[in-house]
Design a protein around this motif. Sequence first.
Motif, PDB file in Angstrom:
ATOM      1  N   GLN A 157      -1.269   9.076   3.379  1.00  0.00           N
ATOM      2  CA  GLN A 157      -1.274   9.908   4.579  1.00  0.00           C
ATOM      3  C   GLN A 157      -1.942   9.113   5.695  1.00  0.00           C
ATOM      4  OE1 GLN A 157      -0.056  13.132   4.585  1.00  0.00           O
ATOM      5  NE2 GLN A 157      -0.454  13.449   6.733  1.00  0.00           N
ATOM      6  N   ALA A 158      -1.279   8.952   6.832  1.00  0.00           N
ATOM      7  CA  ALA A 158      -1.836   8.197   7.953  1.00  0.00           C
ATOM      8  C   ALA A 158      -2.909   9.027   8.654  1.00  0.00           C
ATOM      9  CB  ALA A 158      -0.737   7.810   8.928  1.00  0.00           C
ATOM     10  N   VAL A 159      -4.129   8.465   8.757  1.00  0.00           N
ATOM     11  CA  VAL A 159      -5.224   9.101   9.494  1.00  0.00           C
ATOM     12  C   VAL A 159      -5.009   8.875  10.988  1.00  0.00           C
ATOM     13  CG1 VAL A 159      -7.732   9.032   9.875  1.00  0.00           C
ATOM     14  CG2 VAL A 159      -6.808   8.809   7.551  1.00  0.00           C
ATOM     15  N   GLU A 160      -4.467   7.713  11.322  1.00  0.00           N
ATOM     16  CA  GLU A 160      -4.051   7.360  12.683  1.00  0.00           C
ATOM     17  C   GLU A 160      -2.791   6.512  12.538  1.00  0.00           C
ATOM     18  OE1 GLU A 160      -6.615   3.403  13.646  1.00  0.00           O
ATOM     19  OE2 GLU A 160      -7.735   5.279  13.713  1.00  0.00           O
ATOM     20  N   ARG A 161      -2.201   6.075  13.637  1.00  0.00           N
ATOM     21  CA  ARG A 161      -1.025   5.194  13.516  1.00  0.00           C
ATOM     22  C   ARG A 161      -1.371   4.069  12.561  1.00  0.00           C
ATOM     23  NH1 ARG A 161       2.124   4.062  19.027  1.00  0.00           N
ATOM     24  NH2 ARG A 161       3.693   5.641  18.559  1.00  0.00           N
ATOM     25  N   PHE A 162      -0.407   3.709  11.717  1.00  0.00           N
ATOM     26  CA  PHE A 162      -0.722   2.879  10.566  1.00  0.00           C
ATOM     27  C   PHE A 162       0.468   1.994  10.223  1.00  0.00           C
ATOM     28  CE2 PHE A 162      -0.595   2.843   5.808  1.00  0.00           C
ATOM     29  CZ  PHE A 162      -1.728   2.071   5.592  1.00  0.00           C
ATOM     30  N   LYS A 163       0.174   0.712   9.918  1.00  0.00           N
ATOM     31  CA  LYS A 163       1.226  -0.221   9.477  1.00  0.00           C
ATOM     32  C   LYS A 163       0.741  -0.925   8.221  1.00  0.00           C
ATOM     33  CE  LYS A 163       2.832  -1.132  14.135  1.00  0.00           C
ATOM     34  NZ  LYS A 163       2.841  -2.084  15.232  1.00  0.00           N
ATOM     35  N   MET A 164       1.645  -1.106   7.278  1.00  0.00           N
ATOM     36  CA  MET A 164       1.288  -1.789   6.031  1.00  0.00           C
ATOM     37  C   MET A 164       2.476  -2.622   5.544  1.00  0.00           C
ATOM     38  SD  MET A 164       1.425   1.170   3.109  1.00  0.00           S
ATOM     39  CE  MET A 164       2.978   1.526   2.277  1.00  0.00           C
ATOM     40  N   LEU A 165       2.142  -3.637   4.761  1.00  0.00           N
ATOM     41  CA  LEU A 165       3.134  -4.467   4.103  1.00  0.00           C
ATOM     42  C   LEU A 165       2.999  -4.229   2.609  1.00  0.00           C
ATOM     43  CD1 LEU A 165       5.266  -6.673   4.723  1.00  0.00           C
ATOM     44  CD2 LEU A 165       3.502  -8.347   4.168  1.00  0.00           C
ATOM     45  N   LEU A 166       4.063  -3.779   1.985  1.00  0.00           N
ATOM     46  CA  LEU A 166       4.077  -3.469   0.553  1.00  0.00           C
ATOM     47  C   LEU A 166       4.824  -4.578  -0.184  1.00  0.00           C
ATOM     48  CD1 LEU A 166       3.721  -1.054  -1.648  1.00  0.00           C
ATOM     49  CD2 LEU A 166       6.167  -0.866  -1.326  1.00  0.00           C
ATOM     50  N   THR A 167       4.158  -5.166  -1.174  1.00  0.00           N
ATOM     51  CA  THR A 167       4.771  -6.204  -1.997  1.00  0.00           C
ATOM     52  C   THR A 167       4.782  -5.740  -3.444  1.00  0.00           C
ATOM     53  OG1 THR A 167       3.944  -7.922  -0.516  1.00  0.00           O
ATOM     54  CG2 THR A 167       4.668  -8.634  -2.700  1.00  0.00           C
ATOM     55  N   MET A 168       5.963  -5.655  -4.015  1.00  0.00           N
ATOM     56  CA  MET A 168       6.100  -5.245  -5.403  1.00  0.00           C
ATOM     57  C   MET A 168       6.837  -6.368  -6.157  1.00  0.00           C
ATOM     58  SD  MET A 168       7.307  -1.659  -7.164  1.00  0.00           S
ATOM     59  CE  MET A 168       8.269  -1.249  -5.781  1.00  0.00           C
ATOM     60  N   ILE A 169       6.167  -6.906  -7.164  1.00  0.00           N
ATOM     61  CA  ILE A 169       6.739  -7.986  -7.951  1.00  0.00           C
ATOM     62  C   ILE A 169       7.008  -7.469  -9.353  1.00  0.00           C
ATOM     63  CG2 ILE A 169       6.377 -10.283  -8.904  1.00  0.00           C
ATOM     64  CD1 ILE A 169       4.853 -10.930  -6.371  1.00  0.00           C
ATOM     65  N   LYS A 170       8.241  -7.579  -9.764  1.00  0.00           N
ATOM     66  CA  LYS A 170       8.638  -7.108 -11.079  1.00  0.00           C
ATOM     67  C   LYS A 170       8.176  -8.106 -12.136  1.00  0.00           C
ATOM     68  CE  LYS A 170      12.594  -4.780  -9.102  1.00  0.00           C
ATOM     69  NZ  LYS A 170      14.046  -4.708  -9.011  1.00  0.00           N
ATOM     70  N   ALA A 171       7.507  -7.592 -13.133  1.00  0.00           N
ATOM     71  CA  ALA A 171       6.993  -8.477 -14.186  1.00  0.00           C
ATOM     72  C   ALA A 171       7.820  -8.335 -15.442  1.00  0.00           C
ATOM     73  CB  ALA A 171       5.551  -8.144 -14.474  1.00  0.00           C
TER      74      ALA A 171
END
Length: 84
Positions: A70-84
């Motif tokens: 849930q964004a508390v304020e404007r928010f940016k993120m980079l999500l990295t998912m590596i399949k193992a």
Amino acid sequence: ISKQIVKNQAGNVTLFSFDKGQGLSEHTAPFDALVQILDGEAEIRIGGNPHIVKTGQIVIMPANIPHALQAVERFKMLLTMIKA
């Protein structure tokens, strides 16, 4: 808003942007996910435990553990998912 930057058999990298109050409902993923906070502030719940995250921080969301955001304020993120 989300933009998938890379997607292949090894995993994916996705850029997310949220307005204040927006978020992602609780879900699980079959692989660990690394979240890099690029800008703003959000609450990330992992296994029901809340974590306030801010610009410059990194969080690992373990595979198969419910998580939500849930964004508390404007928010940016980079999500990295590596399949193992």
